[in-house]
Scaffold this motif. Structure first.
Motif, PDB file in Angstrom:
ATOM      1  N   ILE A   1       0.842  -1.202   0.000  1.00 53.98           N
ATOM      2  CA  ILE A   1       0.000   0.000   0.000  1.00 53.98           C
ATOM      3  C   ILE A   1       0.876   1.250   0.000  1.00 53.98           C
ATOM      4  O   ILE A   1       0.612   2.215  -0.736  1.00 53.98           O
ATOM      5  N   HIS A   2       1.921   1.243   0.796  1.00 50.58           N
ATOM      6  CA  HIS A   2       2.804   2.415   0.889  1.00 50.58           C
ATOM      7  C   HIS A   2       3.471   2.719  -0.443  1.00 50.58           C
ATOM      8  O   HIS A   2       3.668   3.884  -0.809  1.00 50.58           O
ATOM      9  N   THR A   3       3.814   1.663  -1.193  1.00 53.29           N
ATOM     10  CA  THR A   3       4.546   1.845  -2.452  1.00 53.29           C
ATOM     11  C   THR A   3       3.627   2.163  -3.625  1.00 53.29           C
ATOM     12  O   THR A   3       3.985   2.958  -4.497  1.00 53.29           O
ATOM     13  N   HIS A   4       2.415   1.598  -3.648  1.00 51.19           N
ATOM     14  CA  HIS A   4       1.603   1.649  -4.870  1.00 51.19           C
ATOM     15  C   HIS A   4       0.253   2.339  -4.739  1.00 51.19           C
ATOM     16  O   HIS A   4      -0.355   2.678  -5.755  1.00 51.19           O
ATOM     17  N   ALA A   5      -0.245   2.532  -3.524  1.00 53.38           N
ATOM     18  CA  ALA A   5      -1.593   3.081  -3.366  1.00 53.38           C
ATOM     19  C   ALA A   5      -1.600   4.599  -3.494  1.00 53.38           C
ATOM     20  O   ALA A   5      -0.554   5.260  -3.455  1.00 53.38           O
ATOM     21  N   SER A   6      -2.792   5.163  -3.607  1.00 53.45           N
ATOM     22  CA  SER A   6      -2.944   6.617  -3.679  1.00 53.45           C
ATOM     23  C   SER A   6      -2.723   7.232  -2.302  1.00 53.45           C
ATOM     24  O   SER A   6      -2.755   6.542  -1.276  1.00 53.45           O
ATOM     25  N   ASP A   7      -2.535   8.533  -2.273  1.00 52.04           N
ATOM     26  CA  ASP A   7      -2.342   9.219  -0.989  1.00 52.04           C
ATOM     27  C   ASP A   7      -3.558   9.051  -0.082  1.00 52.04           C
ATOM     28  O   ASP A   7      -3.415   8.865   1.135  1.00 52.04           O
ATOM     29  N   ASP A   8      -4.761   9.126  -0.672  1.00 53.65           N
ATOM     30  CA  ASP A   8      -5.974   8.944   0.132  1.00 53.65           C
ATOM     31  C   ASP A   8      -6.040   7.543   0.728  1.00 53.65           C
ATOM     32  O   ASP A   8      -6.426   7.363   1.892  1.00 53.65           O
ATOM     33  N   GLN A   9      -5.671   6.541  -0.064  1.00 56.28           N
ATOM     34  CA  GLN A   9      -5.674   5.166   0.440  1.00 56.28           C
ATOM     35  C   GLN A   9      -4.637   4.987   1.547  1.00 56.28           C
ATOM     36  O   GLN A   9      -4.909   4.330   2.554  1.00 56.28           O
ATOM     37  N   LYS A  10      -3.492   5.590   1.367  1.00 53.43           N
ATOM     38  CA  LYS A  10      -2.462   5.508   2.419  1.00 53.43           C
ATOM     39  C   LYS A  10      -2.969   6.135   3.720  1.00 53.43           C
ATOM     40  O   LYS A  10      -2.807   5.572   4.805  1.00 53.43           O
TER      41      LYS A  10
END
Length: 592
Positions: free
Chosen positions: A136-145
């Motif tokens: 998640i930290h590497t590939h997700a959006s800022d909102d998802q993080k």
């Protein structure tokens, strides 16, 4: 009941005498002085030996139970997990921007070994969450993080990865789980996943599943796979938990080992999912998780070997059987302890030399990860990519073998549940299978990693070994049993690589038939390098204050044992590789 003693002295030796972490220029390493790491290891060791280890047998005996859709973990697991979260152990190397402590990966691996040795099934809950956090930290959006990472790092929410389906394991191109786009930008996830570790349990408020699925109309095969966040409970805009998502645990697997970890069949019935990264690029994101997981699984292999060896050693020192052939060592007793017998010594030395070599190898891998992530070092990234299948495959094969050797040390007692060695054997066995079977690791090594960067990465490894040999010519300690065997083993590895380069394109089966031997050959050479580095560090420490002469001299003697008794296996592996595919493929399928 088996016991566990954290290897804090050995960890300190590796970090500060071998890898000299506080002197390296990797960001964050300067903070890792002896006093700081000693304090961290002391606290981690207490949790491991006093909290987790006593629950290991409990988890094995009780297992997990599925009741009305909820998995109940063994007695004491919930309380232990809460204690781990309160201590911040789940957040050790996570991003401070989301509540983590920002420590280097090497520290997380070292403490993780202690937790895994103490209770492998329990530690898997945190380990899987760690991998999900990384993806998640590497590939997700800022909102998802922002939505998921703080609570996952805190430990209030846990994570999984959902790859395998009934019809596909390694061949992920056969995945059928569907992800249908919705007008609000979400996706409806429908399908079944199997063998999902920690897929359902009662230790956290929410479980964040990372699920591979296909968006209809996408490319065929692995090029059409996407990655989705599918939470057990949907998350409201204010971060609170909303309604239960349309997913459920459909059953628990009955397994050979790791009974304390819930291995689930997960059913997704139109569950709401959120795309991570780009559509049809899910494998890229998932490999972030899998590569980290493979390093941690390699650690699991030697961690089980470590605790098994500790208990085998204690038994061998106490068990009285027979007399030393050279003269009684316990003349006032009815017999001598079995540790006096050469074959028992051989058995224990095989265990000890593997465990300590594996610990060094894995921690070296962690330094490469730290160089890659913290310095954006492309060479380190390529080197650890080359070594990951070796770390996973060799350490878990040999780790399982070590638990069997430890069990053998106890004789009949080792076969009984009372002494606990048979649990270490059963638990260690899965590490050779999950996160890609070791046969797949060997194929990855030969088929993909050997040719990485046009072969420059593996050539760089050879040059690194050559440089070490050259710079230590004339060293009194290393010339006595280290440099010669390492040089010959490295030559065997290079000869095997040249064979694959010559035969791989012409007759691919020649390379594939020798891939498993190559993985082990490579592992032995890495161990030879690690033992040589440890011997050098121990000799330098002896020339200094030599505060713990017995420990340092033992380290050198153990290294000489490995170089003399284990490293020559490279010649056997090379001979097998050079035999090619003919003896392997000689039989028709019908004749087996």
């Amino acid at each position: 009941m088996p016991s566990y003693t954290p290897p804090t002295k050995d960890l300190q030796f590796l970090l500060h005498d071998v890898f000299k972490v506080s002197q390296q220029l990797i960001p964050g390493y300067a903070d890792l002085d002896r006093a700081f790491t000693a304090a961290v290891f002391e606290e981690a060791g207490k949790i491991a030996s006093e909290v987790l280890a006593p629950l290991n047998k409990v988890g094995d005996v009780e297992g997990c139970r599925l009741e009305n859709g909820v998995v109940r973990t063994p007695k004491g697991f919930r309380e232990a997990y809460a204690q781990m979260c309160e201590g911040g152990w789940n957040a050790l190397d996570a991003d401070p921007a989301y509540g983590g402590q920002g420590m280097p990966a090497i520290l997380n691996l070292a403490t993780g070994e202690m937790f895994s040795s103490a209770n492998m099934a329990f530690q898997m809950y945190s380990g899987l969450t760690h991998g999900a956090i990384s993806a998640i930290h590497t590939h997700a959006s800022d909102d998802q993080k922002t939505t998921y990472l703080p609570k996952m790092i805190e430990g209030r929410w846990t994570g999984t990865m959902n790859l395998t389906e009934p019809q596909c394991g390694t061949d992920l191109g056969l995945i059928r789980t569907k992800a249908e786009p919705q007008e609000d930008g979400t996706y409806r996830i429908t399908g079944q996943k199997i063998w999902i570790s920690a897929g359902e349990h009662d230790m956290s408020d929410n479980i964040i599943h990372l699920v591979l699925a296909r968006i209809p109309g996408g490319p065929e095969g692995v090029k059409g796979i996407s990655l989705f966040i599918v939470p057990k409970f949907l998350v409201n805009a204010d971060g609170s938990l909303g309604q239960r998502n349309a997913l459920a645990c459909g059953g628990l697997e009955e397994k050979m080992g790791i009974h304390g970890n819930a291995t689930c069949v997960m059913n997704y019935d139109g569950a709401t999912g959120f795309l991570v990264g780009e559509a049809h690029k899910g494998m890229r994101a998932m490999f972030t998780m899998m590569n980290e997981a493979r390093l941690l699984v390699g650690m699991q292999g030697y961690a089980q070997g470590s605790v098994a060896y500790q208990n085998a050693l204690a038994f061998a020192q106490d068990r009285l059987q027979g007399r030393d052939i050279t003269g009684a060592k316990n003349p006032d007793g009815p017999a001598d302890p079995i540790i006096v017998h050469p074959d028992v010594r051989r058995n224990l030395m095989d265990q000890k030399s593997f465990v300590e070599g594996a610990r060094a190898f894995a921690l070296w891998g962690a330094t490469l990860i730290d160089r890659s992530h913290r310095q954006d070092d492309a060479e380190a990234e390529a080197t650890i990519s080359l070594l990951i299948p070796v770390i996973k495959g060799f350490l878990t094969d040999k780790g399982f073998e070590t638990t069997v050797l430890a069990q053998q040390t106890l004789g009949g007692s080792g076969f009984t549940k009372e002494w606990g060695l048979e649990q270490f054997v059963r638990d260690a066995r899965i590490a050779m299978i999950y996160e890609g079977t070791n046969g797949v690791q060997s194929l990855d090594l030969v088929g993909r990693k050997l040719g990485l960067n046009g072969g420059k990465t593996v050539m760089g490894f050879f040059e690194m070994v050559k440089a070490f040999l050259k710079e230590n010519e004339g060293d009194a300690v290393l010339e006595n049993g280290f440099l010669g065997p390492l040089k010959q083993a490295s030559k065997d590895l290079q000869a095997a690589a040249m064979y694959f380069m010559a035969e791989g394109m012409k007759t691919p089966n020649n390379a594939l038939s020798g891939s498993y031997d190559f993985m082990h050959l490579f592992g032995h050479v890495c161990f030879g390098l690690m033992w040589s580095k440890m011997a050098k560090a121990a000799a330098e420490a002896l020339e200094g204050d030599g505060a713990d002469r017995a420990f340092l001299e033992t380290k050198i003697a153990t290294g000489r044992y490995y170089m003399a008794r284990q490293l020559p296996a490279t010649a056997l592996h090379l001979a097998r590789i050079r035999s090619g595919a003919e003896p392997v493929m000689a039989l028709d399928a019908a004749n087996f």
